[in-house]
Design a protein around this motif. Structure first.
Motif, PDB file in Angstrom:
ATOM      1  N   ALA A  11      46.167  84.651  -4.860  1.00  0.00           N
ATOM      2  CA  ALA A  11      46.159  83.932  -6.134  1.00  0.00           C
ATOM      3  C   ALA A  11      46.715  84.813  -7.255  1.00  0.00           C
ATOM      4  O   ALA A  11      47.485  84.345  -8.101  1.00  0.00           O
ATOM      5  CB  ALA A  11      44.749  83.471  -6.475  1.00  0.00           C
ATOM      6  N   GLY A  12      46.346  86.081  -7.258  1.00  0.00           N
ATOM      7  CA  GLY A  12      46.859  86.996  -8.270  1.00  0.00           C
ATOM      8  C   GLY A  12      48.349  87.216  -8.153  1.00  0.00           C
ATOM      9  O   GLY A  12      49.085  87.216  -9.149  1.00  0.00           O
ATOM     10  N   LEU A  13      48.835  87.396  -6.934  1.00  0.00           N
ATOM     11  CA  LEU A  13      50.268  87.574  -6.730  1.00  0.00           C
ATOM     12  C   LEU A  13      51.039  86.314  -7.098  1.00  0.00           C
ATOM     13  O   LEU A  13      52.109  86.387  -7.690  1.00  0.00           O
ATOM     14  CB  LEU A  13      50.557  87.957  -5.277  1.00  0.00           C
ATOM     15  CG  LEU A  13      50.220  89.391  -4.901  1.00  0.00           C
ATOM     16  CD1 LEU A  13      50.332  89.578  -3.398  1.00  0.00           C
ATOM     17  CD2 LEU A  13      51.133  90.354  -5.630  1.00  0.00           C
ATOM     18  N   TYR A  14      50.481  85.155  -6.765  1.00  0.00           N
ATOM     19  CA  TYR A  14      51.149  83.909  -7.120  1.00  0.00           C
ATOM     20  C   TYR A  14      51.219  83.764  -8.643  1.00  0.00           C
ATOM     21  O   TYR A  14      52.250  83.372  -9.186  1.00  0.00           O
ATOM     22  CB  TYR A  14      50.420  82.712  -6.512  1.00  0.00           C
ATOM     23  CG  TYR A  14      51.000  81.396  -6.962  1.00  0.00           C
ATOM     24  CD1 TYR A  14      52.202  80.941  -6.440  1.00  0.00           C
ATOM     25  CD2 TYR A  14      50.358  80.626  -7.930  1.00  0.00           C
ATOM     26  CE1 TYR A  14      52.749  79.744  -6.868  1.00  0.00           C
ATOM     27  CE2 TYR A  14      50.894  79.435  -8.352  1.00  0.00           C
ATOM     28  CZ  TYR A  14      52.091  78.988  -7.825  1.00  0.00           C
ATOM     29  OH  TYR A  14      52.626  77.820  -8.262  1.00  0.00           O
ATOM     30  N   GLY A  15      50.138  84.076  -9.320  1.00  0.00           N
ATOM     31  CA  GLY A  15      50.129  83.988 -10.780  1.00  0.00           C
ATOM     32  C   GLY A  15      51.127  84.931 -11.410  1.00  0.00           C
ATOM     33  O   GLY A  15      51.855  84.572 -12.350  1.00  0.00           O
ATOM     34  N   TRP A  16      51.199  86.154 -10.893  1.00  0.00           N
ATOM     35  CA  TRP A  16      52.167  87.125 -11.414  1.00  0.00           C
ATOM     36  C   TRP A  16      53.587  86.644 -11.167  1.00  0.00           C
ATOM     37  O   TRP A  16      54.441  86.705 -12.051  1.00  0.00           O
ATOM     38  CB  TRP A  16      51.953  88.487 -10.744  1.00  0.00           C
ATOM     39  CG  TRP A  16      53.015  89.463 -11.117  1.00  0.00           C
ATOM     40  CD1 TRP A  16      53.067  90.226 -12.238  1.00  0.00           C
ATOM     41  CD2 TRP A  16      54.201  89.740 -10.383  1.00  0.00           C
ATOM     42  NE1 TRP A  16      54.212  90.971 -12.232  1.00  0.00           N
ATOM     43  CE2 TRP A  16      54.928  90.688 -11.097  1.00  0.00           C
ATOM     44  CE3 TRP A  16      54.717  89.272  -9.171  1.00  0.00           C
ATOM     45  CZ2 TRP A  16      56.134  91.185 -10.659  1.00  0.00           C
ATOM     46  CZ3 TRP A  16      55.919  89.764  -8.735  1.00  0.00           C
ATOM     47  CH2 TRP A  16      56.622  90.708  -9.472  1.00  0.00           C
ATOM     48  N   TRP A  17      53.837  86.154  -9.942  1.00  0.00           N
ATOM     49  CA  TRP A  17      55.176  85.692  -9.585  1.00  0.00           C
ATOM     50  C   TRP A  17      55.577  84.489 -10.434  1.00  0.00           C
ATOM     51  O   TRP A  17      56.686  84.414 -10.936  1.00  0.00           O
ATOM     52  CB  TRP A  17      55.199  85.345  -8.095  1.00  0.00           C
ATOM     53  CG  TRP A  17      56.530  84.928  -7.582  1.00  0.00           C
ATOM     54  CD1 TRP A  17      57.634  85.701  -7.445  1.00  0.00           C
ATOM     55  CD2 TRP A  17      56.902  83.629  -7.144  1.00  0.00           C
ATOM     56  NE1 TRP A  17      58.663  84.962  -6.937  1.00  0.00           N
ATOM     57  CE2 TRP A  17      58.239  83.681  -6.748  1.00  0.00           C
ATOM     58  CE3 TRP A  17      56.217  82.427  -7.047  1.00  0.00           C
ATOM     59  CZ2 TRP A  17      58.914  82.584  -6.263  1.00  0.00           C
ATOM     60  CZ3 TRP A  17      56.895  81.330  -6.564  1.00  0.00           C
ATOM     61  CH2 TRP A  17      58.223  81.421  -6.183  1.00  0.00           C
ATOM     62  N   ARG A  18      54.640  83.562 -10.617  1.00  0.00           N
ATOM     63  CA  ARG A  18      54.923  82.366 -11.417  1.00  0.00           C
ATOM     64  C   ARG A  18      55.244  82.748 -12.861  1.00  0.00           C
ATOM     65  O   ARG A  18      56.155  82.196 -13.472  1.00  0.00           O
ATOM     66  CB  ARG A  18      53.705  81.443 -11.346  1.00  0.00           C
ATOM     67  CG  ARG A  18      53.766  80.221 -12.170  1.00  0.00           C
ATOM     68  CD  ARG A  18      54.520  79.153 -11.454  1.00  0.00           C
ATOM     69  NE  ARG A  18      54.618  77.991 -12.315  1.00  0.00           N
ATOM     70  CZ  ARG A  18      54.548  76.762 -11.902  1.00  0.00           C
ATOM     71  NH1 ARG A  18      54.398  76.519 -10.632  1.00  0.00           N
ATOM     72  NH2 ARG A  18      54.653  75.774 -12.731  1.00  0.00           N
ATOM     73  N   ASN A  19      54.496  83.690 -13.428  1.00  0.00           N
ATOM     74  CA  ASN A  19      54.741  84.147 -14.791  1.00  0.00           C
ATOM     75  C   ASN A  19      56.103  84.830 -14.882  1.00  0.00           C
ATOM     76  O   ASN A  19      56.852  84.599 -15.838  1.00  0.00           O
ATOM     77  CB  ASN A  19      53.627  85.105 -15.229  1.00  0.00           C
ATOM     78  CG  ASN A  19      53.770  85.522 -16.671  1.00  0.00           C
ATOM     79  OD1 ASN A  19      54.261  84.770 -17.494  1.00  0.00           O
ATOM     80  ND2 ASN A  19      53.320  86.720 -16.974  1.00  0.00           N
ATOM     81  N   ASN A  20      56.424  85.650 -13.919  1.00  0.00           N
ATOM     82  CA  ASN A  20      57.707  86.355 -13.912  1.00  0.00           C
ATOM     83  C   ASN A  20      58.865  85.367 -13.819  1.00  0.00           C
ATOM     84  O   ASN A  20      59.871  85.510 -14.508  1.00  0.00           O
ATOM     85  CB  ASN A  20      57.751  87.350 -12.758  1.00  0.00           C
ATOM     86  CG  ASN A  20      58.855  88.358 -12.906  1.00  0.00           C
ATOM     87  OD1 ASN A  20      59.354  88.583 -13.997  1.00  0.00           O
ATOM     88  ND2 ASN A  20      59.236  88.960 -11.798  1.00  0.00           N
ATOM     89  N   VAL A  21      58.726  84.363 -12.974  1.00  0.00           N
ATOM     90  CA  VAL A  21      59.781  83.360 -12.834  1.00  0.00           C
ATOM     91  C   VAL A  21      59.929  82.558 -14.123  1.00  0.00           C
ATOM     92  O   VAL A  21      61.054  82.294 -14.560  1.00  0.00           O
ATOM     93  CB  VAL A  21      59.490  82.434 -11.635  1.00  0.00           C
ATOM     94  CG1 VAL A  21      60.400  81.214 -11.648  1.00  0.00           C
ATOM     95  CG2 VAL A  21      59.662  83.195 -10.332  1.00  0.00           C
ATOM     96  N   SER A  22      58.822  82.185 -14.746  1.00  0.00           N
ATOM     97  CA  SER A  22      58.919  81.388 -15.971  1.00  0.00           C
ATOM     98  C   SER A  22      59.569  82.193 -17.102  1.00  0.00           C
ATOM     99  O   SER A  22      60.282  81.618 -17.928  1.00  0.00           O
ATOM    100  CB  SER A  22      57.547  80.881 -16.400  1.00  0.00           C
ATOM    101  OG  SER A  22      56.730  81.938 -16.837  1.00  0.00           O
ATOM    102  N   ARG A  23      59.340  83.497 -17.135  1.00  0.00           N
ATOM    103  CA  ARG A  23      59.987  84.317 -18.157  1.00  0.00           C
ATOM    104  C   ARG A  23      61.472  84.501 -17.883  1.00  0.00           C
ATOM    105  O   ARG A  23      62.252  84.684 -18.800  1.00  0.00           O
ATOM    106  CB  ARG A  23      59.320  85.686 -18.249  1.00  0.00           C
ATOM    107  CG  ARG A  23      57.970  85.637 -18.918  1.00  0.00           C
ATOM    108  CD  ARG A  23      57.430  87.017 -19.172  1.00  0.00           C
ATOM    109  NE  ARG A  23      57.339  87.731 -17.901  1.00  0.00           N
ATOM    110  CZ  ARG A  23      57.427  89.040 -17.779  1.00  0.00           C
ATOM    111  NH1 ARG A  23      57.610  89.793 -18.823  1.00  0.00           N
ATOM    112  NH2 ARG A  23      57.324  89.607 -16.592  1.00  0.00           N
ATOM    113  N   ARG A  24      61.863  84.475 -16.600  1.00  0.00           N
ATOM    114  CA  ARG A  24      63.256  84.736 -16.248  1.00  0.00           C
ATOM    115  C   ARG A  24      64.057  83.466 -16.007  1.00  0.00           C
ATOM    116  O   ARG A  24      65.212  83.541 -15.609  1.00  0.00           O
ATOM    117  CB  ARG A  24      63.303  85.621 -15.015  1.00  0.00           C
ATOM    118  CG  ARG A  24      62.668  86.982 -15.291  1.00  0.00           C
ATOM    119  CD  ARG A  24      62.757  87.874 -14.127  1.00  0.00           C
ATOM    120  NE  ARG A  24      64.102  88.429 -14.070  1.00  0.00           N
ATOM    121  CZ  ARG A  24      64.475  89.353 -13.209  1.00  0.00           C
ATOM    122  NH1 ARG A  24      63.629  89.798 -12.338  1.00  0.00           N
ATOM    123  NH2 ARG A  24      65.688  89.808 -13.206  1.00  0.00           N
TER     124      ARG A  24
END
Length: 68
Positions: A11-24
């Motif tokens: 869940a933490g990795l998914y949240g980090w990945w989702r945030n990174n994708v939304s910023r990029r």
């Protein structure tokens, strides 16, 4: 206990990945017509490698802490 840790790690990795994708998204979306397909795929693979490494490390730690 290990399963709970694994779920939290995923869940933490998914949240980090989702945030990174939304910023990029803007970075990916604007040059998409100009970018080579290989560059875009390489960007996606970088995120998947991080998720894979986190999963492997989480599983190893879960099995190590279970005492088996």
């Amino acid at each position: 206990m290990g399963a709970v840790g694994l779920v939290l790690a995923i869940a933490g990795l998914y949240g980090w990945w989702r945030n990174n994708v939304s910023r990029r998204t803007r970075e990916i979306g604007i040059p998409w017509p100009l970018a080579r397909k290989l560059d875009v795929l390489r960007l996606g693979w970088a995120g998947l490698v991080l998720v894979g490494m986190g999963t492997v490390i989480g599983l190893a730690m879960g099995f190590a802490s279970s005492g088996s």
